[in-house]
Design an enzyme around this catalytic site. Structure first.
Site, mmCIF file in Angstrom:
data_model
loop_
_atom_site.group_PDB
_atom_site.id
_atom_site.type_symbol
_atom_site.label_atom_id
_atom_site.label_comp_id
_atom_site.label_asym_id
_atom_site.label_seq_id
_atom_site.Cartn_x
_atom_site.Cartn_y
_atom_site.Cartn_z
ATOM 1 C CE1 TYR A 158 -0.637 5.765 -2.290
ATOM 2 C CE2 TYR A 158 -2.221 7.309 -1.367
ATOM 3 C CZ TYR A 158 -1.931 6.239 -2.190
ATOM 4 O OH TYR A 158 -2.941 5.647 -2.908
ATOM 5 C CE LYS A 162 -1.139 7.145 -5.579
ATOM 6 N NZ LYS A 162 -1.161 6.282 -6.768
HETATM 7 P P1 NAI Z 1 -2.591 -2.996 -4.534
HETATM 8 O O1 NAI Z 1 -1.453 -2.914 -3.569
HETATM 9 O O2 NAI Z 1 -3.665 -3.999 -4.296
HETATM 10 O O3 NAI Z 1 -2.036 -3.220 -6.023
HETATM 11 C C1 NAI Z 1 -0.943 -2.486 -6.521
HETATM 12 C C2 NAI Z 1 -0.242 -3.322 -7.558
HETATM 13 O O4 NAI Z 1 0.903 -2.587 -8.021
HETATM 14 C C3 NAI Z 1 0.279 -4.663 -7.004
HETATM 15 O O5 NAI Z 1 -0.083 -5.728 -7.851
HETATM 16 C C4 NAI Z 1 1.786 -4.450 -6.961
HETATM 17 O O6 NAI Z 1 2.536 -5.650 -7.111
HETATM 18 C C5 NAI Z 1 1.996 -3.484 -8.114
HETATM 19 N N1 NAI Z 1 3.263 -2.777 -7.987
HETATM 20 C C6 NAI Z 1 3.801 -2.234 -6.872
HETATM 21 N N2 NAI Z 1 4.996 -1.718 -7.133
HETATM 22 C C7 NAI Z 1 5.247 -1.916 -8.447
HETATM 23 C C8 NAI Z 1 6.330 -1.615 -9.300
HETATM 24 N N3 NAI Z 1 7.415 -0.990 -8.840
HETATM 25 N N4 NAI Z 1 6.267 -1.981 -10.603
HETATM 26 C C9 NAI Z 1 5.169 -2.633 -11.081
HETATM 27 N N5 NAI Z 1 4.107 -2.954 -10.310
HETATM 28 C C10 NAI Z 1 4.144 -2.597 -9.005
HETATM 29 O O7 NAI Z 1 -3.179 -1.516 -4.613
HETATM 30 P P2 NAI Z 1 -4.625 -0.993 -5.079
HETATM 31 O O8 NAI Z 1 -5.383 -0.682 -3.855
HETATM 32 O O9 NAI Z 1 -5.206 -1.867 -6.105
HETATM 33 O O10 NAI Z 1 -4.203 0.411 -5.698
HETATM 34 C C11 NAI Z 1 -3.962 0.610 -7.071
HETATM 35 C C12 NAI Z 1 -3.678 2.081 -7.305
HETATM 36 O O11 NAI Z 1 -4.774 2.863 -6.821
HETATM 37 C C13 NAI Z 1 -2.431 2.569 -6.560
HETATM 38 O O12 NAI Z 1 -1.750 3.518 -7.358
HETATM 39 C C14 NAI Z 1 -3.010 3.238 -5.340
HETATM 40 O O13 NAI Z 1 -2.157 4.225 -4.833
HETATM 41 C C15 NAI Z 1 -4.293 3.818 -5.911
HETATM 42 N N6 NAI Z 1 -5.290 4.096 -4.888
HETATM 43 C C16 NAI Z 1 -5.845 3.088 -4.147
HETATM 44 C C17 NAI Z 1 -6.788 3.373 -3.203
HETATM 45 C C18 NAI Z 1 -7.448 2.330 -2.388
HETATM 46 O O14 NAI Z 1 -8.272 2.673 -1.545
HETATM 47 N N7 NAI Z 1 -7.188 1.051 -2.585
HETATM 48 C C19 NAI Z 1 -7.191 4.761 -2.926
HETATM 49 C C20 NAI Z 1 -6.551 5.717 -3.768
HETATM 50 C C21 NAI Z 1 -5.644 5.391 -4.716
#
Ligand code: NAI
Length: 250
Positions: A158, A162
């Protein structure tokens, strides 16, 4: 309405941070394309997000596909242009985790995370590049992570994805600046979403102890920065990585 008649694509916007960003842009008048993976029940989920965007005052349509498949990202850009006439803002937010210590990390888990998080953003940008360059305008926002800035035990795949996104952001910013296209990255710290809810309680507490503000962030903390970076207020900002992390990295 700052984003009236602007088309905003948010990948991974069926839930979590992406959903909040999509609704926020909708509230500012944007036409939003909700893009997420095509799994069972997702059409209904994506339609619910579209309804929330419309209730907030924007336009919205969903398109399901996989960011790691170039045919799907080509289809996404075509869909946005056909439905709304342009592509003005792209938020590459889709991301996954497959955490493990490196000696136990499978090749499949390495590949999956790099493919979705890093190649996925590349695919979307590549699919959109010609359109943005012709328009001589556009904004790209890549969702990185503090893990990509400072590394994190148990997240080699991961963090590498990033950190790669940060390199991609800066390269795209340099390559497309002459066409009036800006590209920045947001590096969230720990934000309360289904992704962080998965962490065991004791791990969540140890992370909170390390954060100067002593709490996880909320999805709106990230959405607020996304709408700022996409707007005219940020018209001289490109190639930057902005941490939203309660002071974790400084
Ligand atoms: P989440 O897991 O709640 O949402 C991610 C979304 O991306 C989901 O709706 C999923 O279905 C979609 N997704 C996954 N694989 C996919 C693909 N191959 N094609 C299209 N859509 C796809 O995650 P969250 O927490 O909302 O994170 C969003 C972004 O923020 C991610 O890139 C994550 O790495 C980043 N992030 C999140 C943090 C956190 O604390 N929640 C911290 C740092 C970064």
């Amino acid at each position: 309405m700052e984003y009236e008649n602007k088309t905003v694509i948010v990948t991974g916007s069926a839930r979590g941070i992406g959903r909040e960003i999509a609704i926020k842009f909708g509230g500012l008048g944007a036409n939003v394309v909700v893009f997420d993976i095509d799994i069972e029940g997702q059409a209904e989920t994506a339609q619910t997000v579209c309804d929330e965007i419309k209730a907030a005052g924007g336009g919205a349509k969903y398109y399901l596909g996989d960011v790691s498949k170039p045919d799907d990202t080509d289809g996404l850009i075509k869909f946005a242009k056909d439905e709304f006439g342009s592509v003005d803002v792209i938020v590459n937010n889709a991301g996954i985790t497959r955490d493990n210590l490196i000696m136990r990390m499978s090749e499949a888990d390495w590949d999956a995370v790099l493919t979705v998080n890093l190649k996925g953003a590349f695919n979307v940008i590549k699919s959109a590049a010609r359109t943005l360059m012709k328009q001589r305008a556009g904004v790209i926002i890549n969702m990185a992570s503090v893990s990509g800035v400072m590394g994190n035990a148990g997240q080699a795949n991961y963090a590498a994805s990033k950190a790669g996104l940060i390199g991609l952001t800066k390269s795209v910013a340099k390559e497309l600046a002459s066409r009036n296209i800006r590209c920045n990255a947001i590096a969230p710290g720990f934000i309360q979403t289904p992704m962080t809810d998965k962490l065991p309680e004791n791990i969540q507490q140890s992370y909170k102890d390390a954060i100067p503000l002593k709490r996880f962030g909320q999805v709106e903390d990230i959405a607020n920065l996304a709408v700022f970076l996409a707007g005219d207020g940020a018209k001289y900002i490109t190639g930057q990585v902005i941490n939203v992390d309660g002071g974790l990295v400084m």
